[in-house]
Design an enzyme around this catalytic site. Structure first.
Site, PDB file in Angstrom:
ATOM      1  N   HIS A   7      29.720  26.538  38.045  1.00  0.00           N
ATOM      2  CA  HIS A   7      28.747  26.582  39.144  1.00  0.00           C
ATOM      3  C   HIS A   7      28.322  28.011  39.434  1.00  0.00           C
ATOM      4  O   HIS A   7      28.993  28.966  39.034  1.00  0.00           O
ATOM      5  CB  HIS A   7      29.288  25.935  40.433  1.00  0.00           C
ATOM      6  CG  HIS A   7      30.540  26.561  40.980  1.00  0.00           C
ATOM      7  ND1 HIS A   7      31.804  26.148  40.628  1.00  0.00           N
ATOM      8  CD2 HIS A   7      30.727  27.575  41.873  1.00  0.00           C
ATOM      9  CE1 HIS A   7      32.707  26.874  41.274  1.00  0.00           C
ATOM     10  NE2 HIS A   7      32.089  27.755  42.029  1.00  0.00           N
ATOM     11  N   HIS A  79      28.840  34.285  43.717  1.00  0.00           N
ATOM     12  CA  HIS A  79      29.657  34.372  42.499  1.00  0.00           C
ATOM     13  C   HIS A  79      29.203  33.363  41.458  1.00  0.00           C
ATOM     14  O   HIS A  79      28.463  32.431  41.767  1.00  0.00           O
ATOM     15  CB  HIS A  79      31.152  34.202  42.797  1.00  0.00           C
ATOM     16  CG  HIS A  79      31.566  32.855  43.325  1.00  0.00           C
ATOM     17  ND1 HIS A  79      31.665  32.566  44.662  1.00  0.00           N
ATOM     18  CD2 HIS A  79      31.927  31.720  42.687  1.00  0.00           C
ATOM     19  CE1 HIS A  79      32.070  31.311  44.818  1.00  0.00           C
ATOM     20  NE2 HIS A  79      32.241  30.773  43.640  1.00  0.00           N
ATOM     21  N   GLU A 130      34.445  33.924  39.160  1.00  0.00           N
ATOM     22  CA  GLU A 130      35.535  32.977  39.378  1.00  0.00           C
ATOM     23  C   GLU A 130      35.829  32.306  38.042  1.00  0.00           C
ATOM     24  O   GLU A 130      34.904  31.915  37.329  1.00  0.00           O
ATOM     25  CB  GLU A 130      35.091  31.925  40.412  1.00  0.00           C
ATOM     26  CG  GLU A 130      36.120  30.838  40.692  1.00  0.00           C
ATOM     27  CD  GLU A 130      35.619  29.803  41.725  1.00  0.00           C
ATOM     28  OE1 GLU A 130      34.396  29.652  41.901  1.00  0.00           O
ATOM     29  OE2 GLU A 130      36.477  29.146  42.336  1.00  0.00           O
TER      30      GLU A 130
HETATM   31 CO    CO Z   1      33.181  28.856  43.412  1.00  0.00          CO
END
Ligand code: CO
Length: 134
Positions: A7, A79, A130
């Site tokens: 994502h 992020h 991440e």
């Molecule tokens: Co995230």
């Protein structure tokens, strides 16, 4: 090592307004708002054919995205999340390469119930990264 883009997260000051933009203007398929007190955020996921957009609104006093929104008042990209097969191996590889692993250097259970770790933006082209074990 990194796999699929899981994502892209966008921090927003008003998640209802942001959800409306993604649903009504962009025609996206959006989830309900989920409060995640353990992570200091409320989240909405926008399902795309090949990945997801994660809308993040601060929740509570010490939200990890509060400072980001102070500097980016109307919101912004927060992020990117890449999938990895083995989070422990990934962390070892990051540390061996001299990258800074945030949050004390170990993984935590993330907002989707899977092990995640965040990496310092200064080590990754100015982008908070991440890694999520899938
Ligand atoms: Co995230």
């Amino acid at each position: 090592m990194i796999g699929r883009l899981n994502h892209v997260a966008i921090a927003v000051p008003d998640i209802a307004a942001a959800t409306a933009v993604y649903r009504d203007v962009l025609g996206g398929k959006v989830s309900e708002v989920v409060e995640q007190p353990d992570h200091g955020v409320s989240t909405v996921f926008v399902e795309l054919p090949n990945t997801k957009i994660e809308l993040l609104e601060p929740l509570g006093e010490d939200s990890p995205i509060a400072n980001f929104l102070k500097n980016n008042g109307s919101g912004g990209m927060h992020h990117v999340c890449y999938e990895v097969e083995d989070i422990d191996a990934a962390i070892t590889k990051m540390k061996e390469g001299g990258a800074r692993v945030l949050g004390g250097g170990g993984w935590k259970i993330g907002a989707h119930g899977k092990p995640v770790v965040f990496l310092h933006p200064k080590d990754f082209c100015g982008t908070l990264v991440e890694l999520e074990q899938v």
